[in-house]
Design an enzyme around this catalytic site. Structure first.
Site, PDB file in Angstrom:
ATOM      1  N   VAL A 167       0.821  -1.203   0.000  1.00 48.23           N
ATOM      2  CA  VAL A 167       0.000   0.000   0.000  1.00 48.23           C
ATOM      3  C   VAL A 167       0.863   1.264   0.000  1.00 48.23           C
ATOM      4  O   VAL A 167       0.385   2.344  -0.322  1.00 48.23           O
ATOM      5  CB  VAL A 167      -0.949   0.009   1.220  1.00 48.23           C
ATOM      6  N   SER A 168       2.132   1.130   0.322  1.00 45.20           N
ATOM      7  CA  SER A 168       3.010   2.296   0.426  1.00 45.20           C
ATOM      8  C   SER A 168       3.658   2.639  -0.911  1.00 45.20           C
ATOM      9  O   SER A 168       4.447   1.850  -1.437  1.00 45.20           O
ATOM     10  CB  SER A 168       4.113   2.034   1.454  1.00 45.20           C
ATOM     11  N   PRO A 169       3.380   3.820  -1.455  1.00 45.40           N
ATOM     12  CA  PRO A 169       4.069   4.205  -2.692  1.00 45.40           C
ATOM     13  C   PRO A 169       5.560   4.398  -2.484  1.00 45.40           C
ATOM     14  O   PRO A 169       6.362   4.181  -3.400  1.00 45.40           O
ATOM     15  CB  PRO A 169       3.383   5.526  -3.081  1.00 45.40           C
TER      16      PRO A 169
END
Length: 216
Positions: free
Chosen positions: A11-13
């Protein structure tokens, strides 16, 4: 050889950006990287951190920042239709192919590109099916793969919290933690034997008392 653990949640760019930049950071070094998926939401809750998604202006800034970084760094980054999104199905899918809680770079990259390139819904059933097929040749556990993945994710996240991991991407090496894309130059300096890391500054920085009431 340097042993590095890369904690990530899809979920973390910033996890995608750090994943893409890490080979450049490690160029010329002998290093083995273990990619360990964790549930970021649980780590944030453990640390009492609402995260950027809970603060509307911060979420907007994060979206702008990572979009710019993607084009600036040349690796691309296309925000999915919903940001953030529930990454749990992707974490479990990746860990269904893990014997020990770590995934290889092919699996990590496949899932990160699935999320962060193309701007499509990462949870669309047809796309999940295609990703599952792309990972089919990776290691497969005997028995219940779903239960296997669920147990590994819980164990990974609990262990990470116990080790002081408060966010992702986090890289652990030589007993030290380096958080975020912007820590990669600091990581390289440590691996190169920068004398700063031999002095007292690392430990002293963490011992400074807070001047804000209620914060230890």
């Amino acid at each position: 050889m340097h042993e590095i653990t890369f904690y990530l949640d899809f979920v973390s760019p910033y996890a995608w950006l750090a994943f893409e930049q890490l080979p450049r950071t490690l160029q010329g070094l002998s290093a083995h990287v273990r990619y360990r998926p964790v549930l970021l939401g649980a780590l944030l809750q453990h640390a009492g951190n609402p995260g950027p998604a809970a603060i509307a202006p911060k979420r907007a800034w994060t979206a702008r920042h990572v979009a710019w970084l993607g084009q600036s760094l040349g690796c691309g980054l296309d925000l999915p239709p919903h940001f953030p999104f529930n990454s749990l199905p992707l974490l479990r899918l990746a860990l269904a192919h893990s014997p020990d809680g770590c995934i290889n770079r092919y699996t990590a990259g496949s899932v990160l590109r699935h999320v962060w390139l193309g701007g499509q819904d990462p949870l669309a059933p047809e796309r999940i099916a295609a990703l599952t097929q792309a990972l089919a040749e990776q290691w497969q556990p005997e028995g219940d793969a779903a239960a296997h993945a669920k147990a590994l994710l819980r164990a990974n996240t609990d262990e990470a919290a116990a080790r002081g991991i408060f966010g992702v991407p986090m890289l652990e090496v030589q007993g030290r933690h380096f958080w975020g894309l912007d820590s990669l130059p600091m990581l390289r300096a440590a691996l190169d034997g920068d004398a700063w890391f031999d002095g007292p500054a690392w430990e002293e920085a963490a011992q400074r008392p807070s001047g804000v009431p209620g914060i230890q």
